[in-house]
Design a protein around this motif. Structure first.
Motif, mmCIF file in Angstrom:
data_model
loop_
_atom_site.group_PDB
_atom_site.id
_atom_site.type_symbol
_atom_site.label_atom_id
_atom_site.label_comp_id
_atom_site.label_asym_id
_atom_site.label_seq_id
_atom_site.Cartn_x
_atom_site.Cartn_y
_atom_site.Cartn_z
ATOM 1 N N PHE A 19 0.806 -1.216 0.000
ATOM 2 C CA PHE A 19 0.000 0.000 0.000
ATOM 3 C C PHE A 19 0.844 1.273 0.000
ATOM 4 N N CYS A 20 2.152 1.150 0.229
ATOM 5 C CA CYS A 20 2.972 2.354 0.319
ATOM 6 C C CYS A 20 4.399 2.075 -0.132
ATOM 7 N N LEU A 21 4.953 2.979 -0.919
ATOM 8 C CA LEU A 21 6.379 2.979 -1.238
ATOM 9 C C LEU A 21 6.986 4.166 -0.502
ATOM 10 N N ALA A 22 8.007 3.910 0.315
ATOM 11 C CA ALA A 22 8.607 4.951 1.154
ATOM 12 C C ALA A 22 10.086 5.105 0.835
ATOM 13 N N GLU A 23 10.532 6.351 0.790
ATOM 14 C CA GLU A 23 11.950 6.673 0.663
ATOM 15 C C GLU A 23 12.287 7.593 1.832
ATOM 16 N N ILE A 24 13.037 7.069 2.797
ATOM 17 C CA ILE A 24 13.225 7.746 4.085
ATOM 18 C C ILE A 24 14.700 8.024 4.339
ATOM 19 N N TYR A 25 14.957 9.214 4.862
ATOM 20 C CA TYR A 25 16.297 9.599 5.301
ATOM 21 C C TYR A 25 16.244 9.795 6.810
ATOM 22 N N VAL A 26 17.108 9.091 7.531
ATOM 23 C CA VAL A 26 17.178 9.240 8.981
ATOM 24 C C VAL A 26 18.626 9.552 9.347
ATOM 25 N N ALA A 27 18.817 10.484 10.282
ATOM 26 C CA ALA A 27 20.166 10.898 10.667
ATOM 27 C C ALA A 27 21.017 9.681 11.014
ATOM 28 N N SER A 28 22.227 9.629 10.439
ATOM 29 C CA SER A 28 23.090 8.453 10.596
ATOM 30 C C SER A 28 23.386 8.140 12.055
ATOM 31 N N GLU A 29 23.637 9.176 12.856
ATOM 32 C CA GLU A 29 23.989 8.919 14.253
ATOM 33 C C GLU A 29 22.830 8.311 15.039
ATOM 34 N N ILE A 30 21.597 8.560 14.578
ATOM 35 C CA ILE A 30 20.439 7.929 15.215
ATOM 36 C C ILE A 30 20.244 6.521 14.662
ATOM 37 N N TYR A 31 20.373 6.386 13.350
ATOM 38 C CA TYR A 31 20.217 5.069 12.733
ATOM 39 C C TYR A 31 21.182 4.049 13.335
ATOM 40 N N GLN A 32 22.385 4.479 13.679
ATOM 41 C CA GLN A 32 23.386 3.569 14.227
ATOM 42 C C GLN A 32 22.956 2.957 15.559
ATOM 43 N N ARG A 33 21.984 3.571 16.216
ATOM 44 C CA ARG A 33 21.492 3.036 17.483
ATOM 45 C C ARG A 33 20.363 2.025 17.286
ATOM 46 N N PHE A 34 19.829 1.941 16.076
ATOM 47 C CA PHE A 34 18.738 0.998 15.821
ATOM 48 C C PHE A 34 19.281 -0.431 15.955
ATOM 49 N N PRO A 35 18.522 -1.346 16.529
ATOM 50 C CA PRO A 35 18.921 -2.759 16.525
ATOM 51 C C PRO A 35 19.061 -3.259 15.092
ATOM 52 N N GLU A 36 19.987 -4.149 14.857
ATOM 53 C CA GLU A 36 20.223 -4.657 13.514
ATOM 54 C C GLU A 36 18.950 -5.296 12.940
ATOM 55 N N GLY A 37 18.620 -4.886 11.737
ATOM 56 C CA GLY A 37 17.459 -5.436 11.050
ATOM 57 C C GLY A 37 16.127 -4.876 11.495
ATOM 58 N N SER A 38 16.137 -3.915 12.421
ATOM 59 C CA SER A 38 14.866 -3.404 12.963
ATOM 60 C C SER A 38 14.057 -2.628 11.929
ATOM 61 N N GLU A 39 14.725 -2.079 10.888
ATOM 62 C CA GLU A 39 13.993 -1.341 9.856
ATOM 63 C C GLU A 39 13.108 -2.259 9.028
ATOM 64 N N GLN A 40 13.319 -3.587 9.158
ATOM 65 C CA GLN A 40 12.449 -4.548 8.485
ATOM 66 C C GLN A 40 11.291 -4.997 9.371
ATOM 67 N N GLN A 41 11.279 -4.535 10.610
ATOM 68 C CA GLN A 41 10.260 -4.948 11.570
ATOM 69 C C GLN A 41 9.363 -3.806 12.027
ATOM 70 N N HIS A 42 9.869 -2.574 11.941
ATOM 71 C CA HIS A 42 9.138 -1.436 12.503
ATOM 72 C C HIS A 42 9.182 -0.247 11.552
ATOM 73 N N LYS A 43 8.270 0.674 11.766
ATOM 74 C CA LYS A 43 8.319 1.949 11.068
ATOM 75 C C LYS A 43 9.513 2.747 11.576
ATOM 76 N N ILE A 44 10.136 3.497 10.673
ATOM 77 C CA ILE A 44 11.319 4.271 11.039
ATOM 78 C C ILE A 44 10.969 5.351 12.056
ATOM 79 N N ALA A 45 9.771 5.934 11.961
ATOM 80 C CA ALA A 45 9.370 6.959 12.928
ATOM 81 C C ALA A 45 9.305 6.378 14.340
#
Length: 261
Positions: A145-171
């Motif tokens: 239902f949605c195609l998303a192209e998202i930019y998230v600050a690198s220093e914040i992204y580095q704190r995300f658990p590995e692979g979490s962008e495939q499990q949760h919304k980036i927001a």
């Protein structure tokens, strides 16, 4: 509904796609209901002032989408009921914590700059020096239902658990793992027809109505920590907002910011 002639679009959307879009809209909004017999090719051609081949092409497209069916000697019928927006679909679009969504990550790039159109309104002395780019498709009930192209600050992204962008919304991840509190979310919504890239990615027809969302999230210093472009299928999109009436009445900028950047 009074039928208007389908315009000759020249280099724009071809007539059969326009006619298919009209019929698709009528099915989706219950003007044509499941089991209803559709006009013959000759009747519809006369109704919309188009050639018979245009009607046959439009009917052929709607057949491939499963919206209509035809039997020789019996005619052409609506085979799909009007699409309904489920509670799960509401949550999938409007709730950053929605869990009933599957994500297909198509591309990731690291250490990129925030594109200029998305950086408007950002504090000039932004502390975010680079961003991680994530391109993904959101899927709910087995349907994209949605195609998303998202930019998230690198220093914040580095704190995300590995692979979490495939499990949760980036927001959601932004809220969970950023050290800074996010202060403002800004959205701009427009409507446009799907091009071939969007049609293929979201499993819809060329020129299907799309809701195009630009979203930015800024921290307390006005720095953009997250910015994204979202394309939603029009038949699977709903945006919900709720404000205290007095707040909306006295401060319309809550719903429609004076500066959209």
């Amino acid at each position: 509904m009074t039928a208007r002639p389908v315009p000759h679009s020249g280099a724009g959307v071809t007539q059969y796609l326009q006619l298919a879009s009209i019929l698709r809209h009528q099915i989706a909004h219950g003007e044509l209901v499941s089991g209803q017999r559709l006009p013959t090719v000759l009747q519809l051609a006369g109704q919309y002032k188009v050639a018979g081949i245009t009607v046959r092409q439009a009917y052929g497209l709607l057949k491939t989408e499963g919206l209509i069916t035809s039997d020789r000697g019996r005619g052409t019928y609506v085979s799909a009921p009007a699409a309904s927006m489920t509670a799960n679909m509401h949550a999938a679009i409007n709730d950053p914590r929605a869990s009933d969504v599957r994500f297909e990550v198509l591309e990731q790039r690291y250490g990129v700059n925030l594109p200029e159109p998305l950086s408007r309104g950002a504090a000039a002395d932004s502390s975010y020096k680079s961003y991680t780019f994530i391109r993904k498709i959101h899927v709910q009930d087995g349907e994209p239902f949605c195609l998303a192209e998202i930019y998230v600050a690198s220093e914040i992204y580095q704190r995300f658990p590995e692979g979490s962008e495939q499990q949760h919304k980036i927001a959601y991840l932004l809220n969970e793992y950023s050290k800074s509190r996010m202060l403002k979310m800004q959205q701009t919504l427009t409507v446009a027809p799907a091009d071939m890239v969007l049609a293929q990615a979201l499993g819809c027809s060329f020129a299907t109505p799309m809701a195009h969302m630009v979203r930015r999230i800024s921290d307390a210093s006005g720095h953009i920590a997250y910015a994204g472009l979202f394309w939603y299928r029009g038949d699977r999109f709903v945006l919900e907002s709720e404000y205290p009436f007095e707040l909306w009445l006295s401060y319309p900028g809550v719903a429609v910011p004076q500066t959209l950047g």
